[in-house]
Design an enzyme around this catalytic site. Structure first.
Site, PDB file in Angstrom:
ATOM      1  N   HIS A  59       0.832  -1.188   0.000  1.00 14.56           N
ATOM      2  CA  HIS A  59       0.000   0.000   0.000  1.00 14.56           C
ATOM      3  C   HIS A  59       0.874   1.248   0.000  1.00 14.56           C
ATOM      4  O   HIS A  59       2.060   1.208   0.356  1.00 14.56           O
ATOM      5  CB  HIS A  59      -0.910   0.021   1.226  1.00 14.56           C
ATOM      6  N   GLU A  61       0.946   3.866   1.936  1.00 11.23           N
ATOM      7  CA  GLU A  61       1.504   4.270   3.231  1.00 11.23           C
ATOM      8  C   GLU A  61       2.741   3.448   3.578  1.00 11.23           C
ATOM      9  O   GLU A  61       3.736   3.983   4.089  1.00 11.23           O
ATOM     10  CB  GLU A  61       0.452   4.110   4.331  1.00 11.23           C
ATOM     11  N   CYS A  84      -6.200   1.806   5.768  1.00 11.00           N
ATOM     12  CA  CYS A  84      -6.953   0.596   6.101  1.00 11.00           C
ATOM     13  C   CYS A  84      -6.812   0.259   7.585  1.00 11.00           C
ATOM     14  O   CYS A  84      -5.820   0.585   8.233  1.00 11.00           O
ATOM     15  CB  CYS A  84      -6.515  -0.570   5.227  1.00 11.00           C
ATOM     16  N   CYS A  93      -2.670  -0.258   7.688  1.00 12.37           N
ATOM     17  CA  CYS A  93      -1.815   0.914   7.476  1.00 12.37           C
ATOM     18  C   CYS A  93      -1.987   1.928   8.603  1.00 12.37           C
ATOM     19  O   CYS A  93      -1.048   2.646   8.945  1.00 12.37           O
ATOM     20  CB  CYS A  93      -2.140   1.555   6.135  1.00 12.37           C
ATOM     21  N   THR A 207     -15.930  -5.256 -34.135  1.00 12.90           N
ATOM     22  CA  THR A 207     -14.620  -4.615 -34.229  1.00 12.90           C
ATOM     23  C   THR A 207     -13.540  -5.638 -34.524  1.00 12.90           C
ATOM     24  O   THR A 207     -12.607  -5.384 -35.304  1.00 12.90           O
ATOM     25  CB  THR A 207     -14.304  -3.871 -32.914  1.00 12.90           C
ATOM     26  N   GLU A 307     -13.903   0.628 -25.994  1.00 11.16           N
ATOM     27  CA  GLU A 307     -13.210   1.050 -27.211  1.00 11.16           C
ATOM     28  C   GLU A 307     -13.708   0.159 -28.350  1.00 11.16           C
ATOM     29  O   GLU A 307     -13.102  -0.859 -28.662  1.00 11.16           O
ATOM     30  CB  GLU A 307     -11.695   0.919 -27.012  1.00 11.16           C
ATOM     31  N   GLY A 309     -17.200  -0.354 -31.599  1.00 13.43           N
ATOM     32  CA  GLY A 309     -18.010   0.224 -32.649  1.00 13.43           C
ATOM     33  C   GLY A 309     -19.325   0.807 -32.164  1.00 13.43           C
ATOM     34  O   GLY A 309     -19.672   0.724 -30.978  1.00 13.43           O
ATOM     35  N   PRO A 310     -20.097   1.398 -33.104  1.00  9.57           N
ATOM     36  CA  PRO A 310     -21.299   2.167 -32.742  1.00  9.57           C
ATOM     37  C   PRO A 310     -22.344   1.405 -31.944  1.00  9.57           C
ATOM     38  O   PRO A 310     -22.937   1.965 -31.026  1.00  9.57           O
ATOM     39  CB  PRO A 310     -21.848   2.598 -34.103  1.00  9.57           C
ATOM     40  N   THR A 314     -23.365   2.676 -28.255  1.00 11.50           N
ATOM     41  CA  THR A 314     -24.702   3.201 -27.994  1.00 11.50           C
ATOM     42  C   THR A 314     -25.409   2.421 -26.890  1.00 11.50           C
ATOM     43  O   THR A 314     -26.132   2.997 -26.074  1.00 11.50           O
ATOM     44  CB  THR A 314     -25.526   3.180 -29.292  1.00 11.50           C
TER      45      THR A 314
END
Length: 372
Positions: A59, A61, A84, A93, A207, A307, A309-310, A314
């Protein structure tokens, strides 16, 4: 939520902003843990710095305390997320900060994990440490939005990456060679860096069939590991020779499919090392966005980059789960050679706020965020 607690000073805010900068170095590399930053300051001098390491440990810290050594005694710790308070792979921590002799802890935001949630700050106060809470709370919340959404809404943060011409179009299906590249090399490098800041990248079978992508992070010297690649493929139509299957040694591949998919094909893919996930909730033969979101959260993902296609873009916009949009807009127009990359109405319904417009070579990068 206020940006800065009245009990925090302007100097506290400056150090916290630096700690948040450290925290962001871990984005895409710490899931299922959050990406946390910590700075230790003693008598006006930074004596320790740390951020969550790959895989979520050590972590922040612990890294900062190790670097500071004895100089941590009497120091102020600036932490972007509540330390934590529970025993896991490592001790709490909060206990480590007390044992090191830290006299003051400036915290940005509480941890919604029920194992921590106020217990870390209480442990510090009970240990005689002065605690200032809520410094740059909004910025810290945004920096770890995926972690917070996973714990409170049972879904990851979704970032939508768009790469279009200046009018919001992409090349029509079948474009090859130079014609399929809309944006500049500088913009594409930024896009690869964006992948590296997410735990996973999600895309659809269309894609894959059109472009045969790898979806790895190809930036020279980039220290992060590749994100998990998540393919939504209802019928397991991925070609046998797809680059995704040829690069399994470079990055994991998960395929979200349905009961309609061929069982033998699923077994063949699993034998190659692919994780095949059969959706329990489908609509019109496709996994629902709500089910995908909950499943990915259950698998410990905090940040997912969309990442694709349409159609899939959508679908996620219509489901109102997109939290951030990074829109690479080229300086040129495709005109009749292009087709819309998404439904403009779906984007408008999210009520996104534009946060920044950056330059990426000759292209523009517009960044939008929701109000979360």
């Amino acid at each position: 939520m206020s940006a800065t607690n009245p009990s925090g000073t302007s100097r506290d805010a400056a150090y916290m902003r630096a700690a948040l900068s450290l925290a962001r170095r871990g984005l895409g590399n710490t899931a299922p843990n959050p990406a946390v930053g910590c700075i230790l300051v003693h008598e006006g001098r930074v004596v320790g710095r740390g951020w969550t390491q790959p895989g979520g440990r050590p972590h922040a810290e612990a890294v900062a305390l190790t670097q500071a050594g004895d100089a941590a005694r009497g120091a102020t710790a600036y932490v972007t997320l509540e330390p934590c308070a529970h025993f896991g792979v490592t001790p709490p921590c909060a206990s480590a900060l007390i044992a090191a002799g830290v006299k003051r802890v400036v915290n940005a935001v509480s941890d919604p994990d029920q194992r921590v949630c106020g217990k870390g700050l209480k442990m510090l106060r009970d240990g005689g440490v002065e605690v200032v809470d809520g410094v740059l709370r909004d910025e810290a919340w945004r920096a770890n939005l995926g972690f917070f959404l996973r714990l409170t809404r049972h879904r990851p943060m979704f970032t939508l990456k768009l790469a279009t011409d200046r009018d919001g179009q992409i090349p029509k299906r079948g474009a090859q060679g130079p014609d399929k590249w809309i944006t500049s090399p500088e913009a594409r490098r930024r896009g690869h860096m964006l992948r590296g800041q997410h735990d996973a990248v999600l895309f659809g079978i269309g894609t894959v069939l059109d472009d045969d992508p790898e979806y790895t992070c190809r930036v020279p010297g980039w220290p992060q590991s590749n994100p998990v690649r998540i393919l939504v493929d209802s019928k397991l139509s991925i070609p046998h020779g797809a680059k995704l299957l040829q690069t399994l040694a470079d990055a994991p591949l998960w395929i979200v499919t349905t009961d309609a998919a061929d069982q033998r094909r699923a077994l063949d893919l699993e034998a190659l090392g692919v994780t095949v996930i059969r959706a329990q909730d489908t609509r019109e033969g496709r996994p629902t966005v709500a089910w995908i979101a909950a499943e990915l959260a259950g698998r410990g993902l905090n940040r997912v980059l969309i990442e694709t296609g349409p159609a899939l873009v959508t679908a996620f916009l219509d489901a109102a789960v997109v939290d951030e949009v990074h829109w690479f807009r080229a300086h040129k127009a495709l005109e009749d050679a292009g087709t819309p990359a998404f439904s403009p109405m779906a984007l408008e319904r999210l009520a996104l706020r534009r946060q920044a417009v950056l330059q990426a070579g000759p292209d523009a990068l517009e960044i939008y965020q929701t109000g979360d």
